[in-house]
Write an enzyme that holds these catalytic residues in place. Structure first.
Site, mmCIF file in Angstrom:
data_model
loop_
_atom_site.group_PDB
_atom_site.id
_atom_site.type_symbol
_atom_site.label_atom_id
_atom_site.label_comp_id
_atom_site.label_asym_id
_atom_site.label_seq_id
_atom_site.Cartn_x
_atom_site.Cartn_y
_atom_site.Cartn_z
ATOM 1 N N ASP A 228 0.815 -1.222 0.000
ATOM 2 C CA ASP A 228 0.000 0.000 0.000
ATOM 3 C C ASP A 228 0.847 1.270 0.000
ATOM 4 O OD1 ASP A 228 -2.262 -1.711 0.221
ATOM 5 O OD2 ASP A 228 -1.867 -1.856 2.368
ATOM 6 N N LYS B 10 2.113 2.409 -5.164
ATOM 7 C CA LYS B 10 2.944 2.047 -6.319
ATOM 8 C C LYS B 10 2.199 2.241 -7.627
ATOM 9 C CE LYS B 10 3.298 -2.094 -4.564
ATOM 10 N NZ LYS B 10 2.759 -1.910 -3.215
ATOM 11 N N LYS C 87 0.206 4.425 -8.807
ATOM 12 C CA LYS C 87 0.326 5.735 -9.443
ATOM 13 C C LYS C 87 1.697 5.910 -10.103
ATOM 14 C CE LYS C 87 1.281 10.338 -8.244
ATOM 15 N NZ LYS C 87 1.183 11.518 -7.412
ATOM 16 N N GLY D 220 -4.058 -4.347 -4.539
ATOM 17 C CA GLY D 220 -5.058 -3.418 -5.043
ATOM 18 C C GLY D 220 -4.331 -2.146 -5.397
ATOM 19 N N HIS D 221 -4.461 -1.685 -6.631
ATOM 20 C CA HIS D 221 -3.827 -0.410 -6.921
ATOM 21 C C HIS D 221 -4.852 0.584 -7.449
ATOM 22 C CE1 HIS D 221 -2.270 -3.594 -9.684
ATOM 23 N NE2 HIS D 221 -3.048 -2.952 -10.517
ATOM 24 N N ARG E 69 2.778 -29.255 -6.246
ATOM 25 C CA ARG E 69 2.633 -29.828 -7.590
ATOM 26 C C ARG E 69 1.494 -30.815 -7.798
ATOM 27 N NH1 ARG E 69 8.174 -32.025 -7.123
ATOM 28 N NH2 ARG E 69 7.391 -31.829 -5.034
ATOM 29 N N GLN F 236 2.285 -5.842 -3.392
ATOM 30 C CA GLN F 236 2.597 -5.857 -1.961
ATOM 31 C C GLN F 236 3.907 -5.090 -1.711
ATOM 32 O OE1 GLN F 236 1.839 -9.396 -3.238
ATOM 33 N NE2 GLN F 236 -0.204 -8.574 -3.093
ATOM 34 N N THR G 107 -7.690 -1.150 -0.088
ATOM 35 C CA THR G 107 -8.341 -1.089 -1.397
ATOM 36 C C THR G 107 -9.097 -2.390 -1.666
ATOM 37 O OG1 THR G 107 -6.279 -0.043 -2.086
ATOM 38 C CG2 THR G 107 -7.859 -0.470 -3.817
ATOM 39 N N THR H 157 -9.803 -5.067 0.781
ATOM 40 C CA THR H 157 -10.667 -5.604 1.835
ATOM 41 C C THR H 157 -11.403 -4.522 2.621
ATOM 42 O OG1 THR H 157 -8.827 -5.531 3.378
ATOM 43 C CG2 THR H 157 -9.159 -7.601 2.193
ATOM 44 N N PRO I 84 -9.326 -1.234 8.096
ATOM 45 C CA PRO I 84 -8.512 -0.086 8.501
ATOM 46 C C PRO I 84 -7.058 -0.532 8.607
ATOM 47 C CG PRO I 84 -10.081 -0.714 10.243
ATOM 48 C CD PRO I 84 -10.275 -1.671 9.105
ATOM 49 N N GLY J 144 0.023 13.881 -3.894
ATOM 50 C CA GLY J 144 -1.426 13.753 -4.095
ATOM 51 C C GLY J 144 -1.678 12.608 -5.046
HETATM 52 P P1 IMP Z 1 -2.319 -12.882 1.577
HETATM 53 O O1 IMP Z 1 -1.398 -12.288 0.578
HETATM 54 O O2 IMP Z 1 -3.774 -12.641 1.260
HETATM 55 O O3 IMP Z 1 -2.032 -14.311 1.874
HETATM 56 O O4 IMP Z 1 -2.093 -12.113 2.980
HETATM 57 C C1 IMP Z 1 -0.872 -12.234 3.720
HETATM 58 C C2 IMP Z 1 -0.503 -10.918 4.377
HETATM 59 O O5 IMP Z 1 -0.124 -9.970 3.381
HETATM 60 C C3 IMP Z 1 -1.627 -10.259 5.172
HETATM 61 O O6 IMP Z 1 -1.067 -9.571 6.282
HETATM 62 C C4 IMP Z 1 -2.200 -9.254 4.195
HETATM 63 O O7 IMP Z 1 -2.849 -8.183 4.841
HETATM 64 C C5 IMP Z 1 -0.931 -8.811 3.487
HETATM 65 N N1 IMP Z 1 -1.173 -8.314 2.124
HETATM 66 C C6 IMP Z 1 -1.422 -9.041 1.017
HETATM 67 N N2 IMP Z 1 -1.571 -8.260 -0.052
HETATM 68 C C7 IMP Z 1 -1.398 -6.999 0.370
HETATM 69 C C8 IMP Z 1 -1.389 -5.733 -0.297
HETATM 70 O O8 IMP Z 1 -1.551 -5.612 -1.501
HETATM 71 N N3 IMP Z 1 -1.176 -4.651 0.507
HETATM 72 C C9 IMP Z 1 -0.937 -4.760 1.841
HETATM 73 N N4 IMP Z 1 -0.911 -5.917 2.478
HETATM 74 C C10 IMP Z 1 -1.140 -7.037 1.767
#
Ligand code: IMP
Length: 431
Positions: A13, A16, A18, A40-41, A144, A228, A303, A305, A308, A419
């Site tokens: 988060d 990236k 942008k 999520g971007h 596998r 991530q 974005t 889920t 917070p 911004g």
């Molecule tokens: P998973 O990738 O859904 O298995 O989640 C594993 C961990 O990575 C959890 O703490 C999620 O909140 C975190 N996580 C996964 N994708 C994102 C992302 O795009 N942004 C922030 N945290 C993420």
């Protein structure tokens, strides 16, 4: 070398999307190479806001080829939903989308397992996954025996694969969910549903490894879009509170198939403070008024889920580690405008750990839980900086903050984001 790589240097988060969107204008191909619909971007173009999970941010730029490479775990329903959504909004340049036939596909049993296990660690602590089936799909990929790749869905054996896996997965789920109500999976229905997905995605399926090797060898400019953040890297992050792929710079070559010698410039994106979603240690977390202020000012809600986000001060011990690990040449400091109006800013410069002061990022989460952050306090700024177009237009206190961040992380600041809009970006150094 013709590759540029964008890697988040914290726990995801970092905004990236942008930066990728902005850099896309200077590239021919944009590549997503790990993760899946857990990412999520958000890209803001004029009045329009686009929220993408699987499609590379580059789909919004006409003429650019977008690649979802083999290291991604693919939720076909989500790709189709995003394609449909863009089509509704008149973004239609999809001839340029290529999805790897090697990408592993997420099936209903992966969602079921993600939910059933609540993806806790071996100590029983909750990882707080996004629930998108990411971990179970990567687990099957490495195991596998129960894995299906996109390319498998076009072969005669697909139906048998689904039947075989569903039998096993129903037994696994029965054991996991013992005593709880659950609906067994029905192979026939899953096969029928995924056969429809396969047809819809047929025009995009490609051997992206071959495509990317040809592209890079013929001098095309490639942009690698990390998902991530580096601290969630399965091998080098805060294990087991991580995602299941290599989300630091080390994952680019294995996820895309493009060897390291073609990966030119690595840009690390660093949020001006720190956030984390899900479980796991977070030394500079501010579970107090200061953290709530960052959450409110930065609109720090997921974005994907809507959860917070946990908020805290910038941790340069962690970012220095992830910048070194990812081979970063320069950083982009994002969401700097969120800090406007805060009287005093804190930056973590070192950890006190086992009676000594250290700048080493611990390899075990139990040790990371023990560290005490050592803070330096810097004066903040009151001005609204969202309209600044150059470093010179920023208040002196803002520039001092950026200089100190650069010094502590050990790499120059090349971009500053003030911004959400493309135009709210200051280029410090030529990229
Ligand atoms: P998973 O990738 O859904 O298995 O989640 C594993 C961990 O990575 C959890 O703490 C999620 O909140 C975190 N996580 C996964 N994708 C994102 C992302 O795009 N942004 C922030 N945290 C993420």
């Amino acid at each position: 070398m013709s590759g540029t790589c964008v890697i988040g240097l914290q726990w995801g988060d970092e905004a990236k999307g942008k930066i990728v969107d902005l850099l896309t204008l200077k590239h021919d191909v944009v590549v997503r190479y790990q993760g899946g619909a857990n990412a999520g971007h958000t890209v803001v173009l004029g009045e329009e806001t686009y929220k993408l999970s699987l499609l590379p941010s580059g789909v919004l730029t006409p003429g650019v080829t977008c690649v979802i490479a083999g290291g991604v775990v693919l939720n076909p329903a989500k790709v189709i939903e995003e394609l449909n959504e863009l089509k509704k909004r008149d973004v239609e340049d999809f001839d340029n989308l290529k999805i790897s036939d090697r990408a592993h596909v997420i099936f209903p049993w992966h969602f079921a397992e993600d939910g059933a296990m609540n993806q806790s660690t071996s100590d029983g602590e909750n990882i707080g996954t996004t629930g998108r089936g990411i971990g179970p799909c990567y687990r099957d990929k490495v195991g596998r025996s129960y894995a299906i790749r996109l390319g498998d869905m076009y072969r005669d054996s697909f139906r048998n694969q689904v039947e075989h896996i569903v039998k096993v997965k129903n037994r696994v789920l029965a054991a996991m969910l013992a005593g709880q109500p659950w609906e067994p999976l029905v192979a026939r229905d899953i096969h029928a549903q995924y056969a429809v997905f396969a047809e819809r995605l047929r025009p995009y399926m490609a051997d992206t490894t071959e495509y990317l090797l040809d592209a890079v060898e013929s001098g095309k400019r490639l942009l690698f879009e990390g998902a991530q953040g580096a601290l969630l890297d399965v091998d080098h992050g805060t294990y087991p509170f991580v995602t299941s792929s290599n989300s630091s710079g080390v994952g680019i070559a294995n996820g895309s198939g493009v060897p390291g010698r073609h990966l030119g410039k690595v840009i690390g994106v660093v949020k001006a403070y720190t956030t984390r979603v899900g479980g796991g240690p977070f030394p500079t977390e501010q579970d107090n008024e200061a953290g709530q202020r960052l959450r409110d000012q930065g609109n720090e809600y997921g974005t994907v889920t809507g959860r917070p986000r946990r908020c805290g001060w910038l941790d340069t011990v962690a970012v220095r580690y992830s910048a070194r690990l990812s081979g970063v040449h320069g950083i982009c400091v994002s969401l700097l405008d969120v800090l406007s109006g805060i009287e005093e800013l804190k930056i973590c410069t070192a950890y006190e750990w086992a009676g000594r002061i250290s700048r080493q990022f611990p390899s075990h989460v139990d040790d990371l839980r023990q560290v005490q952050p050592i803070y330096e306090t810097m004066p903040g700024w009151q001005e609204d900086i969202t309209g600044a177009q150059s470093i010179e237009e920023l208040p002196q206190a803002t520039r001092n903050y950026l200089d100190r961040v650069s010094e502590l992380v050990g790499v120059p600041v090349e971009l500053v984001s003030v911004g959400p809009d493309r135009r709210q970006t200051i280029q410090v150094d030529a990229l």
